[in-house]
Design an enzyme around this catalytic site. Structure first.
Site, short mmCIF file in Angstrom:
data_model
loop_
_atom_site.label_atom_id
_atom_site.label_comp_id
_atom_site.label_asym_id
_atom_site.label_seq_id
_atom_site.Cartn_x
_atom_site.Cartn_y
_atom_site.Cartn_z
N TRP A 218 0.80 -1.28 -0.10
CA TRP A 218 -0.15 0.39 -0.04
C TRP A 218 1.02 1.49 -0.19
CZ3 TRP A 218 -1.02 4.22 3.18
CH2 TRP A 218 -1.74 5.10 2.91
N SER B 25 3.00 -6.84 1.37
CA SER B 25 2.20 -6.27 2.56
C SER B 25 1.14 -6.84 1.71
CB SER B 25 2.93 -5.37 2.47
OG SER B 25 1.60 -4.48 3.77
N LEU B 26 0.13 -5.32 1.10
CA LEU B 26 -0.92 -5.67 1.12
C LEU B 26 -1.46 -6.46 -0.69
CD1 LEU B 26 -4.17 -4.74 -0.15
CD2 LEU B 26 -3.05 -2.52 -1.05
N PHE C 143 3.27 5.98 7.96
CA PHE C 143 3.29 4.14 7.30
C PHE C 143 4.30 3.65 7.36
CE2 PHE C 143 1.82 0.91 4.91
CZ PHE C 143 0.41 0.29 5.35
N LEU C 144 5.25 4.85 7.37
CA LEU C 144 6.60 4.39 6.27
C LEU C 144 7.59 4.03 8.03
CD1 LEU C 144 7.51 6.08 3.00
CD2 LEU C 144 7.46 3.93 3.64
N ALA C 145 7.35 5.08 8.94
CA ALA C 145 7.66 4.77 9.96
C ALA C 145 7.50 3.69 10.57
CB ALA C 145 7.92 6.27 10.73
N ILE C 146 6.21 3.49 11.13
CA ILE C 146 5.89 1.89 11.36
C ILE C 146 6.16 1.01 10.59
CG2 ILE C 146 3.77 0.24 11.74
CD1 ILE C 146 1.61 3.19 11.96
N GLN C 147 6.44 0.78 8.90
CA GLN C 147 6.91 -0.68 9.08
C GLN C 147 8.59 -0.60 9.15
OE1 GLN C 147 6.45 -0.74 5.06
NE2 GLN C 147 4.54 0.62 4.71
N ASP D 168 8.25 -7.28 12.64
CA ASP D 168 7.40 -6.26 12.22
C ASP D 168 6.08 -5.95 13.08
OD1 ASP D 168 5.41 -5.48 10.47
OD2 ASP D 168 5.30 -7.52 9.10
N HIS E 109 8.85 -5.14 8.53
CA HIS E 109 8.16 -4.65 8.03
C HIS E 109 8.27 -5.06 6.21
CE1 HIS E 109 3.98 -5.47 6.45
NE2 HIS E 109 3.70 -4.30 5.88
#
Length: 271
Positions: A27, A89-90, A150-154, A214, A242
């Protein structure tokens, strides 16, 4: 202008020769996210990269309805014959859907940091529903900031998190920004798609590759996934999050290469 139709024809990019290996991104990304990873397969395989509808080179092409079924239907004609499909991922949801409903096009399946169901509930580890809801709200205000979060969480937990985020950001920005429609619909898919009852019917050899750090696909759910598809090979990379192909490209490429080469040896014995 975004073109909405049911007969979506996607652009793809292929290079090399040998066993067919197809990569599908996650995503908010596009196929350029694999740019620095693909040289690890040089002289081994023929590689095809496909941007999902609404992303990257296909940013201006959308199916009439942005469902997992229509995404797989759009990607299937772009698959080479006898391909091993690698979905991150997605993209892993799309790859699983392809294996289930376009099985004649898929010789093998690899999921990278993916799952049949992304959302956490009482009995299933995953992404908290309020986190996905937050991203949907933020997306309406600022795509770039939402993508950064979102990238930071990944990358969270990876020893090279800052560099991982920078690398992904730089690669993704080499292609056009995704359409807002695809971003919103993609988040909806992450919230709603549930393939848990289906993956036991995947007949192709399958490799499921995870990162122990992850936070989006927690390792606490790996045993549950294996129970649903016991025939799949499972590998957990102890220091990856991730995006293992960004943080640990050599190790990730070796694991995938060994899986594909084993398939090729089985094909030769059976022919």
């Amino acid at each position: 202008m975004v073109e909405n139709n049911t007969n979506v024809r996607l652009e793809s990019l292929s290079q090399g020769s040998g066993k067919e290996l197809v990569f599908i991104h996650g995503w908010g990304m596009n196929s350029a996210v694999f740019t620095e990873f693909l040289p690890y397969f040089e002289n081994q395989f023929r590689i095809t990269r496909i941007c999902l509808p609404g992303f990257g080179t296909n940013a201006n092409t959308l199916p009439s309805e942005y469902t997992l079924e229509q995404l797989a239907d759009a990607v299937a004609p772009a698959l080479p014959d006898d391909a091993v499909v690698v979905g991150w991922s997605l993209g892993g949801l799309v790859a699983q859907q392809l294996a289930l409903h376009h099985s004649e096009r898929v010789a093998g399946l690899v999921t990278l940091a993916s799952t049949p169901y992304f959302v956490a509930d009482k009995c299933w580890p995953g992404i908290a529903p309020e986190v996905l809801a937050m991203f949907r709200q933020q997306l309406a205000r600022d795509y770039d900031k939402t993508l950064d979060r979102f990238l930071a969480i990944q990358a969270m937990g990876s020893a090279t998190a800052k560099q991982d985020v920078k690398t992904i950001r730089q690669q993704v920005k080499t292609l056009p920004n995704p359409s807002v429609e695809a971003l919103e619909a993609g988040l909806q898919l992450l919230q709603s798609v549930d393939l848990r009852a289906d993956i036991g019917r995947i007949s192709q050899p399958t490799l499921r590759l995870y990162g122990r750090l992850d936070s989006l696909v927690p390792t606490s759910g790996i045993d549950r996934i294996h129970e649903l598809q016991p025939s799949a090979d499972t590998v957990v990379m102890p220091h990856a999050a991730h995006a293992p192909f960004i943080s640990h490209p050599t190790q990730t490429a070796d694991i995938i290469s060994n899986f594909v080469h084993n398939l090729a040896r089985i094909d030769k014995r059976c022919s």
